[in-house]
Design a protein around this motif. Structure first.
Motif, PDB file in Angstrom:
ATOM      1  N   GLU A  24      -1.503 -15.909  -4.380  1.00 24.42           N
ATOM      2  CA  GLU A  24      -2.107 -14.644  -4.809  1.00 24.42           C
ATOM      3  C   GLU A  24      -1.124 -13.474  -4.725  1.00 24.42           C
ATOM      4  N   GLU A  25      -0.013 -13.680  -4.048  1.00 22.05           N
ATOM      5  CA  GLU A  25       1.017 -12.637  -3.952  1.00 22.05           C
ATOM      6  C   GLU A  25       1.973 -12.825  -5.136  1.00 22.05           C
ATOM      7  N   THR A  26       1.602 -12.225  -6.261  1.00 21.96           N
ATOM      8  CA  THR A  26       2.324 -12.457  -7.510  1.00 21.96           C
ATOM      9  C   THR A  26       3.607 -11.635  -7.653  1.00 21.96           C
ATOM     10  N   ASP A  27       3.877 -10.791  -6.680  1.00 23.90           N
ATOM     11  CA  ASP A  27       5.079  -9.951  -6.732  1.00 23.90           C
ATOM     12  C   ASP A  27       6.192 -10.524  -5.855  1.00 23.90           C
ATOM     13  N   VAL A  28       6.249 -11.849  -5.739  1.00 22.03           N
ATOM     14  CA  VAL A  28       7.189 -12.522  -4.862  1.00 22.03           C
ATOM     15  C   VAL A  28       8.018 -13.530  -5.658  1.00 22.03           C
ATOM     16  N   ILE A  29       9.326 -13.527  -5.418  1.00 22.74           N
ATOM     17  CA  ILE A  29      10.138 -14.639  -5.887  1.00 22.74           C
ATOM     18  C   ILE A  29      10.602 -15.382  -4.647  1.00 22.74           C
ATOM     19  N   THR A  30      10.669 -16.683  -4.732  1.00 25.70           N
ATOM     20  CA  THR A  30      11.057 -17.516  -3.595  1.00 25.70           C
ATOM     21  C   THR A  30      12.462 -18.050  -3.813  1.00 25.70           C
ATOM     22  N   LEU A  31      13.309 -17.832  -2.838  1.00 26.25           N
ATOM     23  CA  LEU A  31      14.684 -18.348  -2.844  1.00 26.25           C
ATOM     24  C   LEU A  31      14.800 -19.309  -1.685  1.00 26.25           C
ATOM     25  N   GLU A  32      15.186 -20.535  -1.949  1.00 21.45           N
ATOM     26  CA  GLU A  32      15.322 -21.532  -0.885  1.00 21.45           C
ATOM     27  C   GLU A  32      16.792 -21.648  -0.500  1.00 21.45           C
ATOM     28  N   SER A  33      17.019 -21.795   0.798  1.00 25.63           N
ATOM     29  CA  SER A  33      18.402 -21.969   1.245  1.00 25.63           C
ATOM     30  C   SER A  33      18.485 -23.076   2.255  1.00 25.63           C
ATOM     31  N   ALA A  48       0.827  -1.208   0.000  1.00 24.06           N
ATOM     32  CA  ALA A  48       0.000   0.000   0.000  1.00 24.06           C
ATOM     33  C   ALA A  48       0.862   1.259   0.000  1.00 24.06           C
ATOM     34  N   VAL A  49       1.927   1.259   0.792  1.00 20.86           N
ATOM     35  CA  VAL A  49       2.845   2.404   0.815  1.00 20.86           C
ATOM     36  C   VAL A  49       3.432   2.619  -0.580  1.00 20.86           C
ATOM     37  N   CYS A  50       3.880   1.526  -1.188  1.00 21.34           N
ATOM     38  CA  CYS A  50       4.464   1.621  -2.525  1.00 21.34           C
ATOM     39  C   CYS A  50       3.432   2.093  -3.548  1.00 21.34           C
ATOM     40  N   ALA A  51       2.216   1.533  -3.477  1.00 18.18           N
ATOM     41  CA  ALA A  51       1.166   1.911  -4.426  1.00 18.18           C
ATOM     42  C   ALA A  51       0.838   3.399  -4.330  1.00 18.18           C
ATOM     43  N   GLU A  52       0.810   3.942  -3.116  1.00 17.46           N
ATOM     44  CA  GLU A  52       0.550   5.375  -2.938  1.00 17.46           C
ATOM     45  C   GLU A  52       1.612   6.223  -3.625  1.00 17.46           C
ATOM     46  N   CYS A  53       2.806   5.643  -3.783  1.00 20.02           N
ATOM     47  CA  CYS A  53       3.916   6.354  -4.416  1.00 20.02           C
ATOM     48  C   CYS A  53       4.088   5.956  -5.881  1.00 20.02           C
ATOM     49  N   GLY A  54       3.178   5.112  -6.397  1.00 13.06           N
ATOM     50  CA  GLY A  54       3.226   4.724  -7.793  1.00 13.06           C
ATOM     51  C   GLY A  54       4.277   3.674  -8.138  1.00 13.06           C
ATOM     52  N   VAL A  55       4.646   2.857  -7.156  1.00 13.99           N
ATOM     53  CA  VAL A  55       5.701   1.862  -7.352  1.00 13.99           C
ATOM     54  C   VAL A  55       5.177   0.479  -6.972  1.00 13.99           C
ATOM     55  N   LYS A  56       5.598  -0.530  -7.714  1.00 13.68           N
ATOM     56  CA  LYS A  56       5.264  -1.905  -7.368  1.00 13.68           C
ATOM     57  C   LYS A  56       6.534  -2.567  -6.813  1.00 13.68           C
ATOM     58  N   PRO A  57       6.499  -3.035  -5.566  1.00 16.45           N
ATOM     59  CA  PRO A  57       7.680  -3.666  -4.988  1.00 16.45           C
ATOM     60  C   PRO A  57       7.855  -5.100  -5.490  1.00 16.45           C
ATOM     61  N   LEU A  58       9.059  -5.616  -5.317  1.00 13.26           N
ATOM     62  CA  LEU A  58       9.320  -7.034  -5.527  1.00 13.26           C
ATOM     63  C   LEU A  58       9.750  -7.606  -4.182  1.00 13.26           C
ATOM     64  N   PHE A  59       9.072  -8.650  -3.744  1.00 16.48           N
ATOM     65  CA  PHE A  59       9.418  -9.327  -2.499  1.00 16.48           C
ATOM     66  C   PHE A  59      10.330 -10.508  -2.816  1.00 16.48           C
ATOM     67  N   MET A  60      11.386 -10.658  -2.044  1.00 19.18           N
ATOM     68  CA  MET A  60      12.263 -11.819  -2.140  1.00 19.18           C
ATOM     69  C   MET A  60      12.074 -12.623  -0.859  1.00 19.18           C
ATOM     70  N   TYR A  61      11.358 -13.736  -0.997  1.00 20.14           N
ATOM     71  CA  TYR A  61      11.058 -14.609   0.137  1.00 20.14           C
ATOM     72  C   TYR A  61      12.166 -15.647   0.266  1.00 20.14           C
ATOM     73  N   LEU A  62      12.859 -15.614   1.385  1.00 21.20           N
ATOM     74  CA  LEU A  62      13.961 -16.533   1.660  1.00 21.20           C
ATOM     75  C   LEU A  62      13.439 -17.687   2.503  1.00 21.20           C
ATOM     76  N   LYS A  63      13.036 -18.734   1.831  1.00 23.37           N
ATOM     77  CA  LYS A  63      12.461 -19.916   2.475  1.00 23.37           C
ATOM     78  C   LYS A  63      13.618 -20.768   3.006  1.00 23.37           C
ATOM     79  N   THR A  64      13.647 -20.926   4.312  1.00 26.55           N
ATOM     80  CA  THR A  64      14.794 -21.574   4.948  1.00 26.55           C
ATOM     81  C   THR A  64      14.327 -22.595   5.973  1.00 26.55           C
ATOM     82  N   PRO A  65      14.873 -23.811   5.926  1.00 26.58           N
ATOM     83  CA  PRO A  65      14.492 -24.829   6.916  1.00 26.58           C
ATOM     84  C   PRO A  65      14.871 -24.400   8.335  1.00 26.58           C
TER      85      PRO A  65
END
Length: 193
Positions: free
Chosen positions: A184-193, A128-145
């Motif tokens: 549904e969160e299409t702005d996410v890439i998942t990185l597994e470590s 929402a903060v980004c949208a108010e500023c006209g920007v789409k963020p990219l989330f990097m999800y670090l999936k870790t055991p």
């Protein structure tokens, strides 16, 4: 921006992306980040968020860190603070991140947010903060055991904001309570470590 770019990253024999030691993967992550003004790290303490955020700082991003914000106020006393005060500190740090992020976006800066983003509602707030500023963020999800998180956090000494002590009990609770990004969160890439 349109759809999130999907890139093949080299995996280990166990099918996990070893972004911390694989230079080809780090270069691909850099390339993905290049097309975005805001990158938001997402993962449990010890997942490698700060490692990647610092790398992006070297590529021209400014880093907003919830750990730094909390450390600047509480220092190494934070782990011993009562649960209600800790909760209030996390809320305050999130508010600080949101206001700083909006200001930096409006100045045209490239920003990496280094924070757990452990709840869907928190990620929605950043969007929402980004949208108010006209920007789409990219989330990097670090999936870790969990075992990897414990191993990494056991090495911490409490020497600063990026080395805060997290007990095994806390990391187990954080891991269990973490809400991974949904489909549904299409702005996410998942990185597994």
């Amino acid at each position: 921006m349109g759809k999130t770019t999907r890139t093949e990253l080299t995996t280990s024999q166990h099918g996990q992306i070893n972004y911390m030691t694989n230079d080809d993967n780090l270069i691909k992550i850099d390339e993905i980040a290049e097309g975005h003004q805001v990158i938001v790290m997402c993962g449990v303490s010890g997942s490698g968020k700060t490692f990647l955020a610092r790398r992006l700082v070297g590529k021209g991003f400014l880093r907003l860190s919830s750990d730094e914000i909390i450390w600047n106020r509480y220092g190494d006393r934070f782990p011993g603070i009562d649960p209600e005060t800790r909760k209030a500190a996390f809320i305050w740090a999130a508010d600080e991140i949101d206001s700083s992020l909006a200001s930096l976006i409006r100045k045209g800066e490239r920003v990496v947010v280094d924070s757990t983003m452990c709840k869907t509602v928190r990620r929605s707030a950043i969007r929402a903060v980004c949208a108010e500023c006209g920007v789409k963020p990219l989330f990097m999800y670090l999936k870790t055991p969990l075992a990897t998180l414990i191993e990494r956090l056991d090495r911490r000494k409490g020497d600063g904001p990026d080395d805060q002590i997290v007990s095994r009990q806390e990391v187990c609770a954080f891991h269990a309570g973490f809400q991974p990004p949904g489909e549904e969160e299409t702005d996410v890439i998942t990185l597994e470590s």
